[in-house]
Write a protein that holds these residues in place. Structure first.
Motif, PDB file in Angstrom:
ATOM      1  N   VAL A   1     103.231  26.990   0.310  1.00 25.51           N
ATOM      2  CA  VAL A   1     103.255  28.204   1.124  1.00 25.51           C
ATOM      3  C   VAL A   1     102.077  29.095   0.733  1.00 25.51           C
ATOM      4  O   VAL A   1     101.557  29.024  -0.379  1.00 25.51           O
ATOM      5  CB  VAL A   1     104.581  28.981   0.951  1.00 25.51           C
ATOM      6  CG1 VAL A   1     105.762  28.141   1.416  1.00 25.51           C
ATOM      7  CG2 VAL A   1     104.792  29.409  -0.495  1.00 25.51           C
ATOM      8  N   HIS A   2     101.681  29.942   1.656  1.00 24.42           N
ATOM      9  CA  HIS A   2     100.528  30.819   1.405  1.00 24.42           C
ATOM     10  C   HIS A   2     100.855  31.924   0.408  1.00 24.42           C
ATOM     11  O   HIS A   2      99.997  32.325  -0.382  1.00 24.42           O
ATOM     12  CB  HIS A   2     100.052  31.434   2.721  1.00 24.42           C
ATOM     13  CG  HIS A   2      99.502  30.432   3.688  1.00 24.42           C
ATOM     14  ND1 HIS A   2      98.360  29.707   3.442  1.00 24.42           N
ATOM     15  CD2 HIS A   2      99.960  30.025   4.912  1.00 24.42           C
ATOM     16  CE1 HIS A   2      98.113  28.897   4.471  1.00 24.42           C
ATOM     17  NE2 HIS A   2      99.060  29.075   5.365  1.00 24.42           N
TER      18      HIS A   2
ATOM     19  N   LEU B   1     108.539  26.484  -4.552  1.00 21.62           N
ATOM     20  CA  LEU B   1     107.451  27.033  -3.754  1.00 21.62           C
ATOM     21  C   LEU B   1     106.139  26.840  -4.494  1.00 21.62           C
ATOM     22  O   LEU B   1     105.977  27.290  -5.622  1.00 21.62           O
ATOM     23  CB  LEU B   1     107.698  28.514  -3.470  1.00 21.62           C
ATOM     24  CG  LEU B   1     109.013  28.835  -2.745  1.00 21.62           C
ATOM     25  CD1 LEU B   1     109.193  30.349  -2.642  1.00 21.62           C
ATOM     26  CD2 LEU B   1     109.057  28.190  -1.365  1.00 21.62           C
TER      27      LEU B   1
ATOM     28  N   VAL C   1     103.129  30.404   7.413  1.00 19.46           N
ATOM     29  CA  VAL C   1     103.882  30.623   6.175  1.00 19.46           C
ATOM     30  C   VAL C   1     103.769  29.406   5.260  1.00 19.46           C
ATOM     31  O   VAL C   1     103.381  29.518   4.103  1.00 19.46           O
ATOM     32  CB  VAL C   1     105.361  30.927   6.483  1.00 19.46           C
ATOM     33  CG1 VAL C   1     106.151  31.051   5.174  1.00 19.46           C
ATOM     34  CG2 VAL C   1     105.497  32.209   7.293  1.00 19.46           C
ATOM     35  N   SER C   2     104.102  28.240   5.773  1.00 17.55           N
ATOM     36  CA  SER C   2     104.067  27.021   4.970  1.00 17.55           C
ATOM     37  C   SER C   2     103.083  26.027   5.570  1.00 17.55           C
ATOM     38  O   SER C   2     102.829  26.035   6.778  1.00 17.55           O
ATOM     39  CB  SER C   2     105.456  26.391   4.897  1.00 17.55           C
ATOM     40  OG  SER C   2     105.898  26.010   6.187  1.00 17.55           O
ATOM     41  N   THR C   3     102.553  25.147   4.708  1.00 18.40           N
ATOM     42  CA  THR C   3     101.592  24.156   5.185  1.00 18.40           C
ATOM     43  C   THR C   3     102.114  22.731   5.090  1.00 18.40           C
ATOM     44  O   THR C   3     101.526  21.830   5.679  1.00 18.40           O
ATOM     45  CB  THR C   3     100.281  24.246   4.394  1.00 18.40           C
ATOM     46  OG1 THR C   3     100.538  23.979   3.007  1.00 18.40           O
ATOM     47  CG2 THR C   3      99.658  25.621   4.544  1.00 18.40           C
TER      48      THR C   3
ATOM     49  N   THR D   1     101.875  27.059  10.688  1.00 24.87           N
ATOM     50  CA  THR D   1     101.291  26.988   9.351  1.00 24.87           C
ATOM     51  C   THR D   1     100.980  28.373   8.794  1.00 24.87           C
ATOM     52  O   THR D   1     100.256  28.496   7.812  1.00 24.87           O
ATOM     53  CB  THR D   1     100.004  26.137   9.373  1.00 24.87           C
ATOM     54  OG1 THR D   1      99.079  26.710  10.309  1.00 24.87           O
ATOM     55  CG2 THR D   1     100.307  24.695   9.768  1.00 24.87           C
TER      56      THR D   1
ATOM     57  N   THR E   1     107.497  21.391   9.135  1.00 29.04           N
ATOM     58  CA  THR E   1     107.096  22.237   8.011  1.00 29.04           C
ATOM     59  C   THR E   1     105.618  21.971   7.796  1.00 29.04           C
ATOM     60  O   THR E   1     105.241  21.021   7.129  1.00 29.04           O
ATOM     61  CB  THR E   1     107.903  21.892   6.745  1.00 29.04           C
ATOM     62  OG1 THR E   1     109.288  21.972   7.036  1.00 29.04           O
ATOM     63  CG2 THR E   1     107.563  22.829   5.612  1.00 29.04           C
TER      64      THR E   1
ATOM     65  N   VAL F   1     107.726  34.685   0.249  1.00 28.74           N
ATOM     66  CA  VAL F   1     108.756  33.761   0.736  1.00 28.74           C
ATOM     67  C   VAL F   1     110.000  33.855  -0.142  1.00 28.74           C
ATOM     68  O   VAL F   1     111.132  33.870   0.353  1.00 28.74           O
ATOM     69  CB  VAL F   1     108.218  32.324   0.766  1.00 28.74           C
ATOM     70  CG1 VAL F   1     109.331  31.337   1.126  1.00 28.74           C
ATOM     71  CG2 VAL F   1     107.074  32.200   1.769  1.00 28.74           C
TER      72      VAL F   1
END
Length: 217
Positions: A183-184, A214, A117-119, A115, A12, A189
């Motif tokens: 998440v961006h 989130l 969607v999520s960081t 990365t 993730t 999401v």
């Protein structure tokens, strides 16, 4: 893989989410699921700079070690601390050299990092009857200050993440109830999760019985 569980590690961002599933009766994981009335979080893994110091601090706090390993000449080490001695979940203290290494992810985990969607995982929320006492205990074991923030307690981590300690009010008792993922686009999401039936009544995304908050990356 062990005799009692299947374990999957999912990158993730540059962090990992581990999913464990019992496949026979009478396992510790299965009993935990029964006790918590369904699937849910069971472990918080924190990477430490000095494993000897971390272990010494846990021992001084009279915390039992469930499992411990020193591998590959000491470049990989971990200690699983007893959940009854810290509260809320198993606490795993893991050491890797170099710091950017993560042995449990296998040799090619970096090839699977996404990365877009999520960081990363940036927080964990533990619940119990006395969050102040639990936070104080975790702070003692980790050598960090626990501080009250409104109705919950907080321990800050080096990378900007945090551990939160809250009252258990969902009928499931003490445990790891929620974790935070940066998440961006949280709204996007959330919409995908809702379309897949993965949003709970309180509006949180739910993965394997654990709520996901989130957070804007």
């Amino acid at each position: 893989m062990t005799a009692f569980r299947l374990s999957k590690l999912h990158a993730t961002g540059n962090d990992f989410l581990e999913i464990v599933t019992p496949f026979q009766q009478g396992t510790s994981a299965g009993r935990y699921i029964d006790r918590r009335k369904g699937d849910g979080g069971y472990m918080v893994i924190l990477q430490v700079r000095d494993i000897a110091q971390a272990r010494a601090r846990a021992a001084a706090a009279r915390v039992r070690t469930v499992e411990q390993a020193d591998l590959q000449g000491g470049t990989v080490a971990m200690s699983h601390l007893h959940p009854k001695d810290v509260g809320g979940a198993i606490l795993s203290l893991d050491y890797m050299h170099p710091w950017s290494r993560w042995e449990w992810g296998g040799p090619v985990w970096r090839d699977n990092v996404r990365t877009d969607v999520s960081t990363g995982i940036v927080g964990a929320e533990l619940q119990g009857d006395d969050p102040a006492a639990m936070a104080t205990r975790w702070g003692e074991v980790l050598g960090r200050e626990a501080e009250p923030v409104g109705e919950y307690w907080r321990i800050g981590l080096d990378d900007g993440g945090e551990l939160r300690f809250v009252h258990a009010n969902d009928g499931r008792g003490e445990g790891l109830g929620r974790f935070d993922v940066a998440v961006h686009d949280p709204a996007a999401v959330h919409a995908v999760a809702k379309a897949r039936g993965k949003v709970g009544e309180d509006g949180d995304v739910v993965l394997s019985g654990t709520r996901v908050r989130l957070v804007q990356a």
